[in-house]
Motif scaffolding. Structure first.
Motif, PDB file in Angstrom:
ATOM      1  N   MET A   1       0.829  -1.261  -0.068  1.00 20.25           N
ATOM      2  CA  MET A   1       0.004  -0.109  -0.067  1.00 20.25           C
ATOM      3  C   MET A   1       0.981   1.285   0.024  1.00 20.25           C
ATOM      4  SD  MET A   1      -2.640   1.356   2.881  1.00 20.25           S
ATOM      5  CE  MET A   1      -2.821  -0.546   3.314  1.00 20.25           C
ATOM      6  N   LYS A   2       0.945   2.051  -0.951  1.00 21.58           N
ATOM      7  CA  LYS A   2       1.598   3.276  -1.071  1.00 21.58           C
ATOM      8  C   LYS A   2       0.652   4.528  -0.953  1.00 21.58           C
ATOM      9  CE  LYS A   2       5.057   5.221  -4.036  1.00 21.58           C
ATOM     10  NZ  LYS A   2       6.280   4.628  -3.570  1.00 21.58           N
ATOM     11  N   SER A   3       0.555   5.192   0.103  1.00 20.84           N
ATOM     12  CA  SER A   3      -0.570   5.958   0.380  1.00 20.84           C
ATOM     13  C   SER A   3      -0.390   7.107   1.211  1.00 20.84           C
ATOM     14  CB  SER A   3      -1.540   5.241   1.463  1.00 20.84           C
ATOM     15  OG  SER A   3      -0.780   4.681   2.609  1.00 20.84           O
ATOM     16  N   ASN A   4       0.869   7.582   1.392  1.00 24.37           N
ATOM     17  CA  ASN A   4       1.277   8.782   2.120  1.00 24.37           C
ATOM     18  C   ASN A   4       2.686   9.504   1.422  1.00 24.37           C
ATOM     19  OD1 ASN A   4       3.373   7.907   3.624  1.00 24.37           O
ATOM     20  ND2 ASN A   4       1.939   7.457   5.309  1.00 24.37           N
ATOM     21  N   CYS A 404     -15.750   5.383   1.307  1.00 22.68           N
ATOM     22  CA  CYS A 404     -15.505   3.997   1.678  1.00 22.68           C
ATOM     23  C   CYS A 404     -16.595   3.339   0.988  1.00 22.68           C
ATOM     24  CB  CYS A 404     -15.634   4.054   3.158  1.00 22.68           C
ATOM     25  SG  CYS A 404     -14.587   4.949   4.069  1.00 22.68           S
ATOM     26  N   TYR A 405     -17.966   3.831   1.004  1.00 23.84           N
ATOM     27  CA  TYR A 405     -18.894   2.722   0.172  1.00 23.84           C
ATOM     28  C   TYR A 405     -18.424   2.397  -1.044  1.00 23.84           C
ATOM     29  CZ  TYR A 405     -21.701   4.961   3.998  1.00 23.84           C
ATOM     30  OH  TYR A 405     -22.525   5.258   5.071  1.00 23.84           O
ATOM     31  N   ALA A 406     -17.851   3.590  -1.838  1.00 22.55           N
ATOM     32  CA  ALA A 406     -17.456   3.172  -3.147  1.00 22.55           C
ATOM     33  C   ALA A 406     -16.521   2.131  -3.267  1.00 22.55           C
ATOM     34  CB  ALA A 406     -17.125   4.424  -4.105  1.00 22.55           C
ATOM     35  N   TYR A 407     -15.522   2.178  -2.449  1.00 28.74           N
ATOM     36  CA  TYR A 407     -14.447   1.129  -2.682  1.00 28.74           C
ATOM     37  C   TYR A 407     -14.976  -0.137  -2.167  1.00 28.74           C
ATOM     38  CZ  TYR A 407     -10.045  -1.335  -1.807  1.00 28.74           C
ATOM     39  OH  TYR A 407      -9.121  -2.281  -2.119  1.00 28.74           O
ATOM     40  N   GLY A 408     -15.766  -0.198  -1.234  1.00 28.40           N
ATOM     41  CA  GLY A 408     -16.162  -1.441  -0.719  1.00 28.40           C
ATOM     42  C   GLY A 408     -17.186  -2.101  -1.575  1.00 28.40           C
ATOM     43  N   VAL A 622     -13.832 -10.323   3.554  1.00 27.24           N
ATOM     44  CA  VAL A 622     -14.236  -8.980   3.981  1.00 27.24           C
ATOM     45  C   VAL A 622     -13.307  -7.888   3.526  1.00 27.24           C
ATOM     46  CG1 VAL A 622     -13.748  -7.869   6.184  1.00 27.24           C
ATOM     47  CG2 VAL A 622     -14.566 -10.004   6.447  1.00 27.24           C
ATOM     48  N   VAL A 623     -13.909  -6.658   3.527  1.00 25.00           N
ATOM     49  CA  VAL A 623     -13.503  -5.484   3.010  1.00 25.00           C
ATOM     50  C   VAL A 623     -13.788  -4.540   3.982  1.00 25.00           C
ATOM     51  CG1 VAL A 623     -13.375  -3.695   1.449  1.00 25.00           C
ATOM     52  CG2 VAL A 623     -13.867  -6.123   0.455  1.00 25.00           C
ATOM     53  N   THR A 624     -12.780  -4.092   4.549  1.00 27.38           N
ATOM     54  CA  THR A 624     -12.868  -3.139   5.671  1.00 27.38           C
ATOM     55  C   THR A 624     -12.185  -1.763   5.467  1.00 27.38           C
ATOM     56  OG1 THR A 624     -12.572  -2.831   8.132  1.00 27.38           O
ATOM     57  CG2 THR A 624     -10.948  -3.772   7.023  1.00 27.38           C
ATOM     58  N   THR A 625     -12.917  -0.656   5.566  1.00 30.02           N
ATOM     59  CA  THR A 625     -12.461   0.475   4.915  1.00 30.02           C
ATOM     60  C   THR A 625     -12.535   1.596   6.197  1.00 30.02           C
ATOM     61  OG1 THR A 625     -14.634   1.517   4.477  1.00 30.02           O
ATOM     62  CG2 THR A 625     -13.283   0.176   2.700  1.00 30.02           C
ATOM     63  N   GLY A 626     -11.129   2.432   6.085  1.00 33.70           N
ATOM     64  CA  GLY A 626     -11.301   3.471   7.373  1.00 33.70           C
ATOM     65  C   GLY A 626     -11.243   4.811   6.661  1.00 33.70           C
ATOM     66  N   ASP A 627     -11.834   5.741   7.336  1.00 31.61           N
ATOM     67  CA  ASP A 627     -11.937   7.161   7.075  1.00 31.61           C
ATOM     68  C   ASP A 627     -11.157   7.872   8.431  1.00 31.61           C
ATOM     69  OD1 ASP A 627     -11.960   9.947   6.397  1.00 31.61           O
ATOM     70  OD2 ASP A 627     -14.348   9.603   6.586  1.00 31.61           O
ATOM     71  N   VAL A 687      -8.073  -4.349   3.101  1.00 27.97           N
ATOM     72  CA  VAL A 687      -8.225  -2.954   4.062  1.00 27.97           C
ATOM     73  C   VAL A 687      -7.819  -1.983   3.013  1.00 27.97           C
ATOM     74  CG1 VAL A 687      -7.063  -1.749   5.859  1.00 27.97           C
ATOM     75  CG2 VAL A 687      -7.238  -4.133   6.046  1.00 27.97           C
ATOM     76  N   TRP A 688      -8.576  -0.783   3.563  1.00 28.00           N
ATOM     77  CA  TRP A 688      -8.324   0.360   2.567  1.00 28.00           C
ATOM     78  C   TRP A 688      -8.577   1.612   3.301  1.00 28.00           C
ATOM     79  CZ3 TRP A 688     -11.885   4.362   0.870  1.00 28.00           C
ATOM     80  CH2 TRP A 688     -11.301   5.195  -0.093  1.00 28.00           C
TER      81      TRP A 688
END
Ligand code: FES
Ligand code: FES
Lengths: 746, 201
Positions: A1-4, A404-408, A622-627, A687-688
């Motif tokens: 994950m490349k994210s920041n 999050c909804y869109a990704y999930g 499972v797809v779990t997303t965090g904001d 995880v996203w």
């Protein structure tokens, strides 16, 4: 994950303290060895309620190696055990909870009634069964389901009302139902332990399993009538906590008392069964939710009632009904929360605390309503989405649930979800999809950090916070590496010791925000100091001002000409300084930040299968997303979310404390009988994170994720089970029996 | 026996009567007073144990009741092996006995006469990490780290015994080891990664 944007300088993304955890060198509380250490074990009550008439310790005392047996008959008086405030010395607070070893009341089954201290663990253990207690037994109540029905048993209520009460019924589209969650136990893998060592008559060092070295220090100081500085609490490595380490339990005073009485260091380690009775749990709860919407799906009213249990000797409350007040737009909301005291020990926050309990009910109710409305449950949530917190009318500092909804939706394959439950059957398995939302407050408190830059180029940061597993040492090092623009390998973050500058307890998903902001501030202050030194001592900068300089790559550089620079180590030598050593205090939210309300959010998506013959539930995906604002440490953050899923599966499908109501005893107090999820129960999990800095939250733009990782997850499972089978289970854990199957195949 | 709440008559952490307190804190006195009419216990005999731990032969005299786990942790300071339940139910105490993975908490130390024990500390030379340790680190296969020693010892056995052929077989083999932090997915990733290299570990 490349994210920041933290990937510019440091090379590795492993936990900075990880090597010692895989090679066995990391020391946890019970592993500290002190000369002349004695071993203590609790003797616990075999009744749920009553008075101890007498204890016969003579046989046990005569056992080999037994040094002392401490109980109400010989326990030295601890200042904090004095109930009468007038008699208590000024700086002493009364101990919260039962005064272990000191009074002869029994308040729950398994309460410590005596402490055996011996020269070895074996000798202490062997003596337990020779201690005989004679009780005056009293009538007790441990049956939540029965006792909650009598209003006379309830404490409270705490009431909230906005708009019209019970408005949800004024429509054709409403649901109203009750939800039950049993007692669940944190069961961190490391057993609670305390080693107490009185260095002098009035100075004690504790190795203690705690989520808050500072709070334990203060508790012990206030209980034993000592100045804070005379109490040192060390908790370098904490083997999980999940909330159970957020207060001091009876093992702390008991070890202190014994060590003082025997004048030698004493180690007290709880047993696994004692982990069920002595260090808190998620309280049992009953909830009732009424939720109504107009035909278009706009919520017109939410009514949320809850009762949760507490002990007879302390009130423990949590935010069970709070989510209903602010997560969705609804003009009419009423909530009511009551406590039910039982003859059990006191509960405590367990991962996701009350919000996890409340979200299970609310997010299940929304799902249920969506079927009534013949509407997609995600669309129903979007319909009632709000960017302003309807409770306090402040805007959310940031809310990206729609992302999050869109990704999930995409990753779980939501388009395959049947709109009619029970419609997909594959090879004897019913397939269902479910989702739910989690939310938790995002705070920022005050913390102090010491920052030391040495002329060998090393940077040391210190704060008396603890790390029970999320990777605080790593994320703080990353924040420092980014702020200083220097390699993480040269940075050391020290924690887990009350002698360090004060930091918060690790709880409520607040560590990264609070301590991270302090680290960021400390680094910025240090940079300013470095620039000033450069102007003062480096000939190249003698005509410039500090503002014209920047600090990066371990150098001071002229902003307008990158070739004009000086190595920081060289600068310190020029200035004849071995090091720069500062202590920085960082405060809670400022006035600007307080104009917003801040939360972390999550959305969980589940695909599962229910065996059509026996009701076995298999979570497939499972797809779990965090904001949660900017993600500081992608690797450890992902692990936290994975852990939340595992905890959520336990909450939804396996975990439940069973009490024998004829004795008040917890009868499944072991890993053999209380089922936490195992390897083979865990599905592939994606995880996203939204990973967008929340600029109104704090300087680093990061919010916590420990709680949202779990909050809402149980509802996602329950909703998927309904989608698969058409059976709505509102009592956790969801078992084949509750789905109407007689027996489950193991 | 005095009632419990008459604290004024008791000595304690309030320095009221220091001289009596000094007497009070002497454990031997207490023991004698109480032990007068009590049973006369037999002293616990020490037993001889020859055991090899991480390649080092040790000749010990130990309490016959000591479990292998407590021998390691309390007597010999091999604290890398963890105690999670002492009931054989969590796997935190997993070690290798003569190469076979075993839960050390439900073994008497004495039943390991002449056995060869490997603990997490003995998995590598102490300077570098064993491939499984390195894979755990790389895959972030832990959070708090408390179950990790046991997971790694089981993981090594899993690969050695040929049980790492699929994720499913890894999971089944590893069901003996609880991770309350929930690092399961990363643990299986780490094991799979090591198994795929085909290297002898
Ligand atoms: S400590 Fe041995 S299995 Fe738990
Ligand atoms: S890493 Fe904490 S229990 Fe496994």
């Amino acid at each position: 994950m490349k994210s920041n944007n933290y990937n510019t300088i440091f090379l590795e993304d492993e936990r900075v303290d990880g090597a010692d955890k895989v090679n066995g060198k990391a020391k946890y509380t019970a592993e500290h060895n002190l000369p002349n250490l004695a071993y203590a074990v609790f003797v616990t009550s075999t009744i749920a309620k009553g008075t101890i008439k007498s204890i016969d310790t003579s046989k046990a005392l005569a056992m080999p190696g037994v040094l002392d047996i401490i109980y109400y008959g010989n326990c030295p008086l601890v200042p904090g055990y004095i109930s009468n405030a007038a008699e208590r010395p000024k700086n002493v607070f009364e101990w919260r909870g039962y005064k272990v070893l000191y009074d002869n009341k029994v308040r729950f089954f398994g309460q410590p009634i005596a402490l055996i201290v011996a020269d070895t663990f074996e000798n202490a253990n062997a003596a337990i069964r020779f201690v005989k207690a004679d009780y005056e037994v009293e009538k007790f109540e441990t049956n939540f389901d029965k006792a909650r029905l009598d209003p006379a048993n309830l404490k409270g209520p705490i009431i909230y009302k906005r708009g019209t009460e019970k408005k949800f019924k004024e429509t054709n589209f409403f649901v109203e139902a009750e939800y039950n969650i049993p007692i669940e136990v944190h069961n961190a893998m490391e057993l609670f332990a305390t080693i107490a060592h009185w260095e002098t008559e009035d100075k004690v060092t504790l190795y203690d399993k705690t989520q808050g070295p500072k709070s334990t220090q203060s508790t012990v100081a206030k209980t034993f009538g000592l100045p804070d500085k005379n109490v040192r609490v060390i908790a370098e490595n904490v083997g999980g906590g999940f909330g159970s380490g957020l207060r001091s339990w009876p093992n702390v005073p008991a070890a202190c008392i014994a060590a003082k009485k025997l004048n030698r260091p004493v180690k007290l380690v709880l047993t696994r069964p004692q982990m069920f009775t002595l260090v808190g749990y998620r309280p049992q709860s009953w909830q009732k939710i009424g939720l109504g919407a107009d035909a278009a799906g706009n919520f017109i009213g939410i009514s949320h009632e809850a009762i949760s249990n507490t002990s007879r000797y302390e009130d423990f409350r949590e935010g069970i009904v709070d989510v209903s007040k602010f997560l969705y737009a609804s003009e009419n909301v009423d909530t009511k929360y009551q406590l039910l005291p039982l003859d059990l020990s006191t509960p405590i926050w367990m991962r996701g605390p009350g919000e996890a309990t409340g979200c299970f009910a609310l997010e299940s109710a929304i799902d249920e309503l969506s079927y009534k409305l013949k509407m997609d449950p995600i669309q129903l949530r979007i319909k009632n989405f709000t960017t302003v917190n309807p409770e306090n009318k402040l805007p959310f500092s940031d809310i990206n649930l729609k992302d999050c909804y869109a990704y999930g939706v995409e990753k779980i394959g939501w388009k395959n979800r049947p709109s009619i439950p029970g419609a997909i059957k594959e090879n004897g398995w019913l397939i269902g999809y479910g989702m739910a939302v989690g939310v938790f407050g995002a705070g920022k408190g005050s913390a102090s950090v010491r920052i030391v830059l040495s002329n060998d180029g090393k940077l040391l940061l210190e704060c008396a916070v603890s790390d029970m597993g999320p990777g605080t040492m790593t994320s703080m090092s990353i924040i420092a590496a980014d702020a200083m623009q220097m390699p993480i390998q040269k940075i050391k973050f020290k924690l887990g010791d009350s002698d360090l500058p004060p930091g918060p307890s690790q709880g409520g998903s607040g560590t990264t925000s609070t301590v991270g902001s302090a680290v960021d501030l400390a680094c910025k202050t240090l940079q300013q100091k470095i620039k000033e030194l450069a102007v003062q001592y480096a000939p190249a900068f003698s005509t410039t001002t500090a503002d014209a300089l920047e600090v990066k790559n371990e150098m001071v550089i002229l902003k307008t000409d990158a070739n004009t620079k000086i190595d920081i180590s060289a600068l310190l030598k020029l200035a004849n300084q071995e090091k720069i050593d500062l202590i920085i205090n960082s405060n809670g939210k400022n006035a600007e930040q307080l104009k917003y309300t801040s939360n972390s959010f999550s959305a969980h998506f589940v695909k599962l299968a229910v065996n059509a013959k026996d009701g076995t539930i298999k979570v497939l995906n499972v797809v779990t997303t965090g904001d949660a604002g900017k993600i500081i440490s992608p690797k450890t953050a992902r692990s936290q979310m994975l852990g939340g899923v595992v905890g959520g599966i336990g909450m939804a499908l396996t975990e439940k404390v069973d009490i024998d109501q004829s004795t008040g005893q917890i009868i499944n107090a072991s890993f053999g009988a209380y089922h936490v999820p195992l390897h083979s129960q865990i599905p592939p999990t994606d995880v996203w994170f939204v990973n967008k800095p929340d600029i109104h939250m704090n300087e680093i733009g990061a919010k916590g994720i420990g709680e949202i990782a779990l909050i809402g997850f149980a509802a996602a499972i329950a909703n998927a089970v309904y989608n698969a089978t058409g059976k709505r289970v509102r009592d956790l854990p969801i078992t084949p029996e509750k789905l109407g199957f007689k027996t489950a195949k193991a | 026996m005095k009632p419990c709440n008459q604290h004024d008559g008791r000595r304690g952490f309030l320095k009221k009567s220091a001289s009596i307190a000094a007497l009070y804190f002497t454990p031997a006195m207490l023991v004698k007073t109480f032990a007068m009419d009590a049973i006369v216990p037999l002293p616990i005999a020490k037993e001889k144990l020859a055991i090899t731990i991480n390649g080092k032969l040790m000749n010990l005299e130990i309490d016959a009741r000591t479990t292998l786990l407590n021998l390691l942790r309390e007597d010999l300071s091999y604290t890398g092996t963890k105690k999670g339940c002492e009931m054989g139910q969590c796997g935190a105490c997993t070690i290798h006995i003569n190469g076979k993975r075993t839960k050390s908490c439900i073994q008497l130390a004495l039943s390991n006469q002449n056995n060869k024990i490997t603990t997490i500390e003995g998995l590598s030379d102490g300077l570098s990490l064993h491939p499984m340790q390195a894979a755990f680190l790389k895959n972030d296969a832990f959070q708090c780290g408390y179950c990790t020693s046991g997971q790694i010892m089981s993981a090594v056995a899993c690969v050695r015994e040929g049980n790492a052929k699929s994720r499913k077989s890894i999971q089944t083999y590893m069901d003996t080891n609880i991770c309350r932090c929930g690092a399961y997915q990363n643990i299986v990733d780490a094991i799979e990664e090591v198994a795929k290299t085909g290297a002898k570990i």
